[in-house]
Design a protein around this motif. Structure first.
Motif, PDB file in Angstrom:
ATOM      1  N   GLU A 117      10.531  28.498 -10.828  1.00 42.47           N
ATOM      2  CA  GLU A 117       9.802  28.722  -9.338  1.00 42.47           C
ATOM      3  C   GLU A 117       9.559  30.235  -9.330  1.00 42.47           C
ATOM      4  N   LEU A 120       6.535  31.484 -11.195  1.00 36.02           N
ATOM      5  CA  LEU A 120       5.307  30.879 -10.898  1.00 36.02           C
ATOM      6  C   LEU A 120       4.932  30.992  -9.586  1.00 36.02           C
ATOM      7  N   SER A 121       5.714  31.738  -8.740  1.00 39.87           N
ATOM      8  CA  SER A 121       5.451  31.744  -7.341  1.00 39.87           C
ATOM      9  C   SER A 121       4.280  32.736  -7.063  1.00 39.87           C
ATOM     10  N   MET A 123       1.440  32.300  -8.812  1.00 37.83           N
ATOM     11  CA  MET A 123       0.378  31.225  -9.276  1.00 37.83           C
ATOM     12  C   MET A 123      -0.035  30.330  -8.139  1.00 37.83           C
ATOM     13  N   ASP A 125      -1.187  27.006  -6.405  1.00 39.33           N
ATOM     14  CA  ASP A 125      -0.472  25.693  -6.395  1.00 39.33           C
ATOM     15  C   ASP A 125      -1.530  24.868  -7.389  1.00 39.33           C
ATOM     16  N   ASP A 127      -3.299  25.755  -9.711  1.00 36.17           N
ATOM     17  CA  ASP A 127      -3.068  26.176 -11.213  1.00 36.17           C
ATOM     18  C   ASP A 127      -1.672  25.781 -11.723  1.00 36.17           C
ATOM     19  N   GLN A 128      -0.616  25.815 -10.841  1.00 34.52           N
ATOM     20  CA  GLN A 128       0.505  25.304 -11.353  1.00 34.52           C
ATOM     21  C   GLN A 128       0.523  23.972 -11.959  1.00 34.52           C
ATOM     22  N   GLU A 129      -0.020  22.896 -10.986  1.00 33.62           N
ATOM     23  CA  GLU A 129      -0.166  21.401 -11.119  1.00 33.62           C
ATOM     24  C   GLU A 129      -1.199  21.269 -12.498  1.00 33.62           C
TER      25      GLU A 129
END
Length: 156
Positions: A117, A120-121, A123, A125, A127-129
């Motif tokens: 977390e 990736l904070s 990045m 959402d 892109d995270q998915e």
């Protein structure tokens, strides 16, 4: 995929893996039960797939039975796993996680989640998915026999 693209991807995965191992190792210095990479792998397999025979554990870890035996010995001494008689084979032994082993792994997974977390904070959402979806796809292609029933769509 071209050879150059495959090499670039391999290098990126290797760098990420090393980064995660280093950061987790730093976190382990403050843990009451520090574990080696091999011990972490064995505990994860045992909690997620156990109880298992020693040969099954070695196979799932991708190691030899002597290495799995030494690893189980150390995890048993730490109170994280236990050996129990196999109910259908008087000579057989099953390795299973203790409640403490399950708690230790849950705590380690929570710490990994916090680490991710944090990393990736910044990045977006979406892109995270997409990253999670791509990693699931890569895992399915690389090890289709070990893919969990959890899919990218199930996570959403």
């Amino acid at each position: 995929m071209s050879r150059a693209s495959a090499e670039q991807l391999a290098e990126a995965i290797e760098r990420l893996g090393l980064t995660l191992v280093r950061q987790r190792s730093r976190m382990d210095q403050h843990e009451p039960t520090p574990l080696t990479v091999t011990q972490r792998l064995a505990l994860t397999v045992i909690v997620d797939e156990g109880p298992l025979r020693l040969g099954e554990l070695a196979e799932r870890m991708g190691t030899t039975e002597p290495t799995a035996t030494r690893t189980v010995d150390s995890l048993t001494s730490a109170g994280l796993v236990r050996r129990a008689p196999h109910p259908d084979d008087r000579r057989g032994v099953l390795i299973d996680a203790t409640p403490r082993g399950t708690r230790v792994l849950a705590h380690r997974r929570q710490r990994l989640l916090e680490l991710l977390e944090s990393g990736l904070s910044k990045m977006p959402d979406d892109d995270q998915e997409r990253l999670a979806d791509l990693l699931d796809e890569l895992h399915a292609l690389m090890a289709p026999e070990t893919v969990d029933s959890v899919t990218a769509a199930d996570r959403r």
